[in-house]
Design a protein around this motif. Structure first.
Motif, mmCIF file in Angstrom:
data_model
loop_
_atom_site.group_PDB
_atom_site.id
_atom_site.type_symbol
_atom_site.label_atom_id
_atom_site.label_comp_id
_atom_site.label_asym_id
_atom_site.label_seq_id
_atom_site.Cartn_x
_atom_site.Cartn_y
_atom_site.Cartn_z
ATOM 1 N N ALA A 1 0.816 -1.211 0.000
ATOM 2 C CA ALA A 1 0.000 0.000 0.000
ATOM 3 C C ALA A 1 0.850 1.262 0.000
ATOM 4 O O ALA A 1 0.387 2.329 -0.420
ATOM 5 C CB ALA A 1 -0.941 -0.009 1.205
ATOM 6 N N GLU A 2 2.097 1.164 0.449
ATOM 7 C CA GLU A 2 2.977 2.329 0.466
ATOM 8 C C GLU A 2 3.310 2.814 -0.941
ATOM 9 O O GLU A 2 3.740 3.957 -1.123
ATOM 10 C CB GLU A 2 4.265 1.998 1.220
ATOM 11 C CG GLU A 2 4.043 1.722 2.706
ATOM 12 C CD GLU A 2 5.334 1.398 3.421
ATOM 13 O OE1 GLU A 2 6.380 1.313 2.739
ATOM 14 O OE2 GLU A 2 5.305 1.226 4.649
ATOM 15 N N ALA A 3 3.111 1.943 -1.939
ATOM 16 C CA ALA A 3 3.390 2.334 -3.319
ATOM 17 C C ALA A 3 2.253 3.134 -3.940
ATOM 18 O O ALA A 3 2.388 3.638 -5.055
ATOM 19 C CB ALA A 3 3.663 1.086 -4.166
ATOM 20 N N LEU A 4 1.131 3.251 -3.235
ATOM 21 C CA LEU A 4 -0.034 3.956 -3.766
ATOM 22 C C LEU A 4 -0.117 5.360 -3.187
ATOM 23 O O LEU A 4 0.271 5.604 -2.043
ATOM 24 C CB LEU A 4 -1.320 3.193 -3.434
ATOM 25 C CG LEU A 4 -1.422 1.755 -3.949
ATOM 26 C CD1 LEU A 4 -2.763 1.166 -3.560
ATOM 27 C CD2 LEU A 4 -1.223 1.690 -5.461
ATOM 28 N N PHE A 5 -0.664 6.273 -3.983
ATOM 29 C CA PHE A 5 -0.911 7.643 -3.522
ATOM 30 C C PHE A 5 -2.402 7.796 -3.316
ATOM 31 O O PHE A 5 -3.199 7.624 -4.242
ATOM 32 C CB PHE A 5 -0.417 8.648 -4.564
ATOM 33 C CG PHE A 5 -0.719 10.079 -4.200
ATOM 34 C CD1 PHE A 5 -0.030 10.709 -3.178
ATOM 35 C CD2 PHE A 5 -1.698 10.789 -4.883
ATOM 36 C CE1 PHE A 5 -0.308 12.030 -2.838
ATOM 37 C CE2 PHE A 5 -1.986 12.102 -4.551
ATOM 38 C CZ PHE A 5 -1.282 12.727 -3.529
ATOM 39 N N SER A 6 -2.803 8.104 -2.089
ATOM 40 C CA SER A 6 -4.225 8.168 -1.762
ATOM 41 C C SER A 6 -4.785 9.579 -1.774
ATOM 42 O O SER A 6 -5.973 9.778 -1.537
ATOM 43 C CB SER A 6 -4.469 7.537 -0.385
ATOM 44 O OG SER A 6 -3.721 8.224 0.610
ATOM 45 N N GLY A 7 -3.967 10.575 -2.025
ATOM 46 C CA GLY A 7 -4.451 11.948 -2.072
ATOM 47 C C GLY A 7 -4.501 12.578 -0.694
ATOM 48 O O GLY A 7 -4.239 11.929 0.323
ATOM 49 N N PRO A 8 -4.860 13.865 -0.642
ATOM 50 C CA PRO A 8 -4.876 14.580 0.647
ATOM 51 C C PRO A 8 -5.952 14.041 1.577
ATOM 52 O O PRO A 8 -6.955 13.516 1.139
ATOM 53 C CB PRO A 8 -5.166 16.026 0.232
ATOM 54 C CG PRO A 8 -5.849 15.920 -1.098
ATOM 55 C CD PRO A 8 -5.266 14.720 -1.768
#
Length: 248
Positions: free
Chosen positions: A241-248
């Protein structure tokens, strides 16, 4: 049933249970259908009955399997009897849900086979944990394409909570919305061990047969590999999950 109305009269009956049993008989009829006839000579009409044969599913849609194609596992199975309901009973709870599978059925299935058993359609962490505690072999996280309840969350939205509930080692598959290699990457990052691909394979099969399906799977693999390379995750184990960007 035909009803006779005078001028400005309307049909105003609200039906909560559409399936009713004819008094003194096992015959069931639909009670949520009405018809209004405009007769050229209304004074000459003394009333009558209209019998409607309702068809469901494949018959209503006009779908038929091609010649030589059949559901072999259902070939010799007799049709399920239709539930006979009392007027106060629900066609959903006393009707359709009366035939729905239960947890006890999974125990029965375990006794019948040594094959792995995975339960599909799980959306709640507590249900996934129960499957694991029963000794079953895995879960397919899925909302069945949203066709059961269209306001359900997507499978990938509930996946992280389910992974947290069952732990790292319990097999989780995911289906629904897998159309590109980046979709596969996101599912793996959020806790899936594998994904299932449905409609894209059907589209590929319709366009180019078996070679179309093979090409689709190759494209998905290459897109996944490109995503892994650009994200700096050279192996499947590196996808988290650290490889994903979830946004602000």
């Amino acid at each position: 049933m035909f009803n006779r109305y005078e001028a400005d009269e309307t049909y105003g009956l609200h039906v909560d249970n559409a399936i009713r049993r004819v008094t003194g008989s096992s015959v069931t009829v639909r009670a949520d259908l009405s018809a209004t006839l405009f007769l050229s000579d209304p004074e000459g009409y003394d009333g009558g009955e209209l019998q409607i044969e309702d068809s469901f599913g494949a018959q209503r849609a006009g779908f038929e399997l091609p010649p030589g194609v059949e559901a072999v596992n259902l070939k010799d199975r007799p049709p399920l009897p239709r539930a006979v309901l009392e007027p106060h009973q629900s066609i959903v709870f006393q009707g359709m849900m009366g035939e729905a599978p239960r947890w006890e059925d999974l125990h029965w299935l375990q006794r019948q086979t040594e094959l792995p058993i995975l339960v599909k359609g799980i959306q709640h962490p507590a249900d996934a944990l129960r499957v694991a505690e029963m000794g079953l072999d895995g879960v397919v996280v899925s909302n069945h394409g949203g066709r059961g309840l269209d306001c359900l969350p997507s499978a990938i939205e509930v996946l992280p909570r389910i992974r947290a509930a069952v732990g790292e080692d319990f097999p989780l598959l995911l289906d629904g919305g897998i159309e590109r290699g980046t979709d596969v990457y996101k599912a793996l990052a959020l806790g899936a061990d594998a994904v299932m691909v449905g409609r894209p394979q059907i589209w590929a099969l319709a366009v180019a047969g078996a070679l179309g399906v093979a090409h689709l799977l190759r494209v998905l693999r290459e897109e996944l590999e490109v995503t892994m390379a650009l994200a700096g995750t050279p192996t499947i184990a590196d996808i988290t999950a650290e490889a994903l960007f979830s946004g602000p």
